[in-house]
Design a protein around this motif. Structure first.
Motif, short mmCIF file in Angstrom:
data_model
loop_
_atom_site.label_atom_id
_atom_site.label_comp_id
_atom_site.label_asym_id
_atom_site.label_seq_id
_atom_site.Cartn_x
_atom_site.Cartn_y
_atom_site.Cartn_z
N UNK A 83 -37.01 9.79 13.85
CA UNK A 83 -38.33 9.63 13.26
C UNK A 83 -38.56 8.19 12.78
N UNK A 84 -37.48 7.52 12.40
CA UNK A 84 -37.60 6.14 11.90
C UNK A 84 -37.56 5.11 13.01
N UNK A 85 -37.42 5.55 14.25
CA UNK A 85 -37.45 4.62 15.38
C UNK A 85 -36.10 4.24 15.91
N UNK A 86 -35.01 4.73 15.32
CA UNK A 86 -33.67 4.43 15.83
C UNK A 86 -33.47 5.10 17.18
N UNK A 87 -33.00 4.36 18.16
CA UNK A 87 -32.75 4.92 19.48
C UNK A 87 -31.41 5.65 19.45
N UNK A 88 -31.45 6.94 19.72
CA UNK A 88 -30.26 7.77 19.69
C UNK A 88 -29.63 7.90 21.08
N UNK A 89 -30.47 8.18 22.06
CA UNK A 89 -30.01 8.21 23.46
C UNK A 89 -30.90 7.25 24.24
N UNK A 90 -30.38 6.10 24.64
CA UNK A 90 -31.23 5.11 25.33
C UNK A 90 -31.66 5.59 26.71
N UNK A 91 -32.86 5.21 27.10
CA UNK A 91 -33.28 5.40 28.49
C UNK A 91 -32.28 4.71 29.40
N UNK A 92 -31.95 5.36 30.50
CA UNK A 92 -30.95 4.82 31.40
C UNK A 92 -29.57 5.43 31.21
N UNK A 93 -29.37 6.13 30.09
CA UNK A 93 -28.11 6.87 29.93
C UNK A 93 -28.02 7.92 31.04
N UNK A 110 -25.87 20.70 32.23
CA UNK A 110 -25.32 19.41 31.81
C UNK A 110 -23.91 19.59 31.27
N UNK A 111 -23.06 18.61 31.52
CA UNK A 111 -21.67 18.68 31.07
C UNK A 111 -21.26 17.48 30.23
N UNK A 112 -21.83 16.31 30.55
CA UNK A 112 -21.37 15.10 29.89
C UNK A 112 -22.51 14.10 29.75
N UNK A 113 -22.63 13.49 28.58
CA UNK A 113 -23.58 12.41 28.34
C UNK A 113 -22.82 11.10 28.39
N UNK A 121 -19.46 11.85 26.08
CA UNK A 121 -19.23 12.99 25.21
C UNK A 121 -19.84 14.24 25.82
N UNK A 122 -19.33 15.38 25.40
CA UNK A 122 -19.82 16.66 25.88
C UNK A 122 -21.26 16.87 25.41
N UNK A 123 -22.08 17.45 26.28
CA UNK A 123 -23.44 17.82 25.92
C UNK A 123 -23.73 19.21 26.47
N UNK A 124 -24.32 20.05 25.65
CA UNK A 124 -24.68 21.41 26.05
C UNK A 124 -26.19 21.46 26.24
N UNK A 125 -26.62 21.30 27.49
CA UNK A 125 -28.05 21.28 27.79
C UNK A 125 -28.27 21.86 29.19
N UNK A 208 -28.95 23.15 24.12
CA UNK A 208 -28.64 24.55 23.79
C UNK A 208 -27.76 24.65 22.54
N UNK A 209 -27.39 23.52 21.99
CA UNK A 209 -26.68 23.47 20.72
C UNK A 209 -26.89 22.07 20.14
N UNK A 210 -26.63 21.90 18.84
CA UNK A 210 -26.77 20.59 18.22
C UNK A 210 -25.88 19.57 18.91
N UNK A 211 -26.38 18.34 19.03
CA UNK A 211 -25.61 17.24 19.62
C UNK A 211 -25.32 16.22 18.54
N UNK A 212 -24.05 16.07 18.19
CA UNK A 212 -23.65 15.14 17.12
C UNK A 212 -23.26 13.81 17.74
N UNK A 213 -23.95 12.74 17.34
CA UNK A 213 -23.68 11.39 17.82
C UNK A 213 -23.08 10.57 16.70
N UNK A 214 -22.10 9.73 17.06
CA UNK A 214 -21.53 8.82 16.07
C UNK A 214 -21.95 7.40 16.38
#
Length: 214
Positions: A83-93, A110-113, A121-125, A208-214
C-alpha cells in the motif's frame, strides 16, 4: 507475441501488508509501476487470495493434451506492491511451475518464485482451470490451431500422428511425453481433443496461502 516492455507500465498490484506476520486485504490500482525496490530486514506477508498478473514470452498460445503435464515458466507482468508503494515482487520475476490435468481441462500450478538476483522460494499459487478445447480430426489442417503456439510433447505427437503434419516437430515443444509415450493416444482414433491456452489472459495466478517475503 507479448513484449517485455509491457512490464514498464500498466496496472500495478498493490497489497495492504503488515510486518512480521499480519496481513490485510489486497487492493488493485491502475497507477504506473515505480521502478524502485525497498529492502528491509523484516518479514512481509502477501495474503492468501492475492492475484499475480503473468505473461508467457515464448508463444502466443499453448496447446496441450488434456492428460499431459508440462513444465512452464511464467513472467510476472506488473509490480506487486505494498500500500505504501514498496515493490514486493518486481515485474520480470519468474514463476516456475507446470501445466497439469485438472477436472475439465488444464491448470497451472506454481512451485517456485524466482526474484531479482536469483533469489528462489516456494510459492503456493494456481491459475483457474482452462477448459477451452478444440477437436482435431484425422487428416485435418492444424495450421489455425498451431500458429504462434508452443505445444506439449504429448499433444505434438498425437496431432502429428493423427494429421500426418510433420511440421509440428519444429514448433516450440514443451517438455512432457514424447512421440513414443503419446503414440497410444491416436491408435484407432479418428479425432483428438487438445486444450488451447492464451497464457496472457488464462494463467493469471492467485495465491492459495500467505506468501512470506524477507
Amino acid at each position: 507475441m507479448p513484449k517485455i516492455e509491457r512490464w514498464q507500465s500498466g496496472a500495478s498490484v498493490l497489497i495492504a501488508l503488515s510486518m512480521m506476520g499480519g496481513v490485510a486485504a489486497p487492493i488493485v490500482a491502475t497507477a504506473p509501476a515505480v521502478a524502485q525496490t525497498a529492502y528491509q530486514n523484516q518479514t512481509i506477508v502477501i495474503p492468501n487470495g492475492t492475484s499475480i498478473p503473468v505473461l508467457y514470452d515464448k508463444a502466443e498460445k499453448i496447446v496441450v493434451s488434456p492428460k499431459e503435464s508440462v513444465p512452464l515458466t511464467l513472467i510476472v507482468a506488473a509490480n506487486v506492491k505494498s500500500r505504501t508503494g514498496t515493490i514486493l515482487i518486481p515485474a520480470g520475476s519468474r514463476i516456475v511451475g507446470k501445466l497439469q490435468p485438472a477436472e475439465g481441462g488444464s491448470q497451472f500450478i506454481a512451485e517456485e518464485l524466482v526474484r531479482s538476483q536469483g533469489r528462489r522460494q516456494y510459492i503456493n499459487a494456481t491459475s483457474s482451470v482452462i477448459t477451452r478445447s478444440q477437436e482435431v480430426r484425422r487428416g485435418a489442417n492444424t495450421s489455425s490451431i498451431l500458429k504462434g503456439a508452443a505445444i506439449g510433447g504429448a499433444a505434438a505427437a498425437a496431432l502429428s500422428g493423427l494429421t500426418g503434419d510433420k511440421k509440428i516437430s519444429i514448433l516450440e515443444v514443451l517438455g512432457g511425453a514424447g512421440a513414443g509415450a503419446a503414440g497410444g493416444l491416436v491408435l484407432g482414433r479418428k479425432k483428438v481433443d487438445v486444450v488451447v491456452i492464451n497464457p496472457n489472459t488464462d494463467l493469471a495466478l492467485k495465491l492459495r496461502s500467505d506468501l512470506a517475503l524477507r
